[in-house]
Design a protein around this motif. Structure first.
Motif, PDB file in Angstrom:
ATOM      1  N   SER A 203      20.281  -4.289  -2.138  1.00  0.00           N
ATOM      2  CA  SER A 203      19.259  -5.294  -2.456  1.00  0.00           C
ATOM      3  C   SER A 203      17.947  -5.055  -1.733  1.00  0.00           C
ATOM      4  CB  SER A 203      19.786  -6.700  -2.107  1.00  0.00           C
ATOM      5  OG  SER A 203      19.940  -6.846  -0.701  1.00  0.00           O
ATOM      6  N   VAL A 204      17.921  -4.134  -0.768  1.00  0.00           N
ATOM      7  CA  VAL A 204      16.671  -3.878  -0.040  1.00  0.00           C
ATOM      8  C   VAL A 204      15.670  -3.096  -0.878  1.00  0.00           C
ATOM      9  CG1 VAL A 204      17.870  -3.923   2.163  1.00  0.00           C
ATOM     10  CG2 VAL A 204      17.456  -1.715   1.049  1.00  0.00           C
ATOM     11  N   ILE A 205      16.129  -2.508  -1.970  1.00  0.00           N
ATOM     12  CA  ILE A 205      15.255  -1.731  -2.846  1.00  0.00           C
ATOM     13  C   ILE A 205      14.684  -2.623  -3.929  1.00  0.00           C
ATOM     14  CG2 ILE A 205      15.184   0.203  -4.478  1.00  0.00           C
ATOM     15  CD1 ILE A 205      15.536   1.008  -1.516  1.00  0.00           C
ATOM     16  N   PRO A 206      13.367  -2.575  -4.189  1.00  0.00           N
ATOM     17  CA  PRO A 206      12.356  -1.664  -3.651  1.00  0.00           C
ATOM     18  C   PRO A 206      11.591  -2.198  -2.433  1.00  0.00           C
ATOM     19  CG  PRO A 206      11.400  -2.877  -5.450  1.00  0.00           C
ATOM     20  CD  PRO A 206      12.828  -3.376  -5.315  1.00  0.00           C
ATOM     21  N   GLY A 207      11.915  -3.425  -1.985  1.00  0.00           N
ATOM     22  CA  GLY A 207      11.071  -4.069  -0.977  1.00  0.00           C
ATOM     23  C   GLY A 207      10.991  -3.340   0.345  1.00  0.00           C
ATOM     24  N   ILE A 208      12.072  -2.654   0.733  1.00  0.00           N
ATOM     25  CA  ILE A 208      12.078  -1.977   2.020  1.00  0.00           C
ATOM     26  C   ILE A 208      11.055  -0.849   2.063  1.00  0.00           C
ATOM     27  CG2 ILE A 208      13.795  -0.177   1.556  1.00  0.00           C
ATOM     28  CD1 ILE A 208      13.727  -2.464   4.648  1.00  0.00           C
ATOM     29  N   THR A 229      13.614  -8.075  -4.420  1.00  0.00           N
ATOM     30  CA  THR A 229      14.844  -7.609  -5.063  1.00  0.00           C
ATOM     31  C   THR A 229      14.797  -7.823  -6.572  1.00  0.00           C
ATOM     32  OG1 THR A 229      16.107  -8.127  -3.072  1.00  0.00           O
ATOM     33  CG2 THR A 229      17.352  -7.848  -5.101  1.00  0.00           C
ATOM     34  N   GLY A 230      15.169  -6.784  -7.317  1.00  0.00           N
ATOM     35  CA  GLY A 230      15.201  -6.871  -8.774  1.00  0.00           C
ATOM     36  C   GLY A 230      13.896  -6.530  -9.457  1.00  0.00           C
ATOM     37  N   MET A 231      12.831  -6.331  -8.683  1.00  0.00           N
ATOM     38  CA  MET A 231      11.539  -5.989  -9.268  1.00  0.00           C
ATOM     39  C   MET A 231      11.450  -4.487  -9.524  1.00  0.00           C
ATOM     40  SD  MET A 231       8.718  -8.151  -7.080  1.00  0.00           S
ATOM     41  CE  MET A 231       8.636  -9.946  -7.177  1.00  0.00           C
ATOM     42  N   SER A 232      10.594  -4.129 -10.469  1.00  0.00           N
ATOM     43  CA  SER A 232      10.232  -2.722 -10.601  1.00  0.00           C
ATOM     44  C   SER A 232       9.321  -2.371  -9.430  1.00  0.00           C
ATOM     45  CB  SER A 232       9.486  -2.472 -11.916  1.00  0.00           C
ATOM     46  OG  SER A 232       8.211  -3.108 -11.881  1.00  0.00           O
ATOM     47  N   LEU A 233       9.145  -1.093  -9.163  1.00  0.00           N
ATOM     48  CA  LEU A 233       8.257  -0.681  -8.078  1.00  0.00           C
ATOM     49  C   LEU A 233       6.836  -1.160  -8.340  1.00  0.00           C
ATOM     50  CD1 LEU A 233       7.682   0.813  -5.476  1.00  0.00           C
ATOM     51  CD2 LEU A 233       7.504   2.943  -6.801  1.00  0.00           C
ATOM     52  N   GLU A 235       5.852  -3.785 -10.011  1.00  0.00           N
ATOM     53  CA  GLU A 235       5.792  -5.225  -9.760  1.00  0.00           C
ATOM     54  C   GLU A 235       5.788  -5.517  -8.264  1.00  0.00           C
ATOM     55  OE1 GLU A 235       8.218  -6.874 -13.710  1.00  0.00           O
ATOM     56  OE2 GLU A 235       9.306  -6.324 -11.886  1.00  0.00           O
ATOM     57  N   ALA A 236       6.604  -4.784  -7.528  1.00  0.00           N
ATOM     58  CA  ALA A 236       6.697  -4.995  -6.088  1.00  0.00           C
ATOM     59  C   ALA A 236       5.375  -4.661  -5.397  1.00  0.00           C
ATOM     60  CB  ALA A 236       7.820  -4.148  -5.507  1.00  0.00           C
ATOM     61  N   VAL A 237       4.740  -3.576  -5.799  1.00  0.00           N
ATOM     62  CA  VAL A 237       3.462  -3.195  -5.191  1.00  0.00           C
ATOM     63  C   VAL A 237       2.400  -4.245  -5.491  1.00  0.00           C
ATOM     64  CG1 VAL A 237       1.586  -1.516  -5.259  1.00  0.00           C
ATOM     65  CG2 VAL A 237       3.952  -0.731  -5.172  1.00  0.00           C
ATOM     66  N   ALA A 238       2.354  -4.719  -6.726  1.00  0.00           N
ATOM     67  CA  ALA A 238       1.379  -5.753  -7.082  1.00  0.00           C
ATOM     68  C   ALA A 238       1.586  -7.010  -6.239  1.00  0.00           C
ATOM     69  CB  ALA A 238       1.475  -6.078  -8.573  1.00  0.00           C
TER      70      ALA A 238
END
Length: 250
Positions: A203-208, A229-233, A235-238
């Motif tokens: 679950s640490v991916i992609p946030g870590i 957790t659960g986001m695309s990369l 989405e996480a960067v945004a």
């Protein structure tokens, strides 16, 4: 979003748990890897796994409580002449759970600070100036959300020291294109977190790793991995770039 393909990243504590997940994820993005553990044999599996994903990789060893070994590791990395553009300070230890916390031995604090804070400060102080010279760098220091647990006083205090060090240093990086941020994987089922933790290590991916891809030149963020957790990369960067970068919001 920054493209890490062909860059070199150093991951401490890469042989298992969160470090292993970080290594696999970064390799999938095309990032070459320097994989740290206490002994070279510990990273054989992850080194083979990331090479199968098409990236270059090699392993280094150092007991982070031994500052001579840390310095030797950094010397070895520099001798390879592959510049470290991305740094994940992931390795940490949780010494003991002291039910009688009034009797916490001094050694708990000494070893916790040696590994969880001082070694990281050494690595940052060695590598970040070179990132500044080259005009690019991403550093992600792994902290912990632990609180109100004097039973783990050594671990908690060492992470608090890391937080302070990271936030203060972040204030000096504006305009350098070197970004220094904190991440917290959350309580995960790892060797450190134990089997009763609520979160799977995956679950640490992609946030870590999101701090390696943010590209707005802002430092001092606290990036809680479980919030991504659960986001695309993408989405996480945004989301990461929309977060306040002031490390000392009251």
């Amino acid at each position: 979003m920054f493209n890490v393909k062909g860059r070199w990243a150093l991951i401490t504590g890469a042989s298992r748990g969160v470090g292993y997940q970080t290594a696999i994820f970064m390799a999938k993005q095309g990032c070459n890897l320097i994989l740290h553990s206490r002994k070279l044999e510990h990273t054989k599996e992850v080194e083979q796994a990331v090479r199968k994903l098409g990236v270059e990789a090699y392993s280094v060893e150092a007991e982070l409580a031994n500052y001579e070994e840390v310095a030797a590791m950094l010397n070895e990395i520099e001798a390879k002449e592959f510049p470290v553009d991305i740094l994940f300070n992931n390795a940490a230890v949780q010494i003991a759970y002291r039910k009688d916390y009034w009797e916490t031995p001094v050694e708990d604090f000494e070893k916790s600070f040696q590994i969880n804070f001082i070694s990281i400060a050494m690595i940052c102080n060695r590598l970040i100036p070179k990132m500044i010279e080259r005009g690019y760098g991403r550093v992600i220091n792994t902290t912990s959300g632990i609180k109100n647990e004097p039973e783990q006083a050594g671990y908690a205090a060492s992470k608090a020291a890391l937080d302070k060090f990271t936030k203060d240093l972040a204030s000096r990086l504006e305009g350098t294109n070197v970004m220094l941020n904190l991440t917290d994987p959350g309580w995960c089922r790892t060797d450190l977190g134990g089997q009763h933790a609520p979160n799977a290590v995956e679950s640490v991916i992609p946030g870590i790793a999101v701090g390696a891809f943010a590209d707005d030149k802002k430092s001092g963020r606290f990036l809680h991995a479980q919030a991504f957790t659960g986001m695309s990369l993408e989405e996480a960067v945004a989301k990461a770039e929309s977060m306040e970068a002031n490390p000392y919001i009251i």
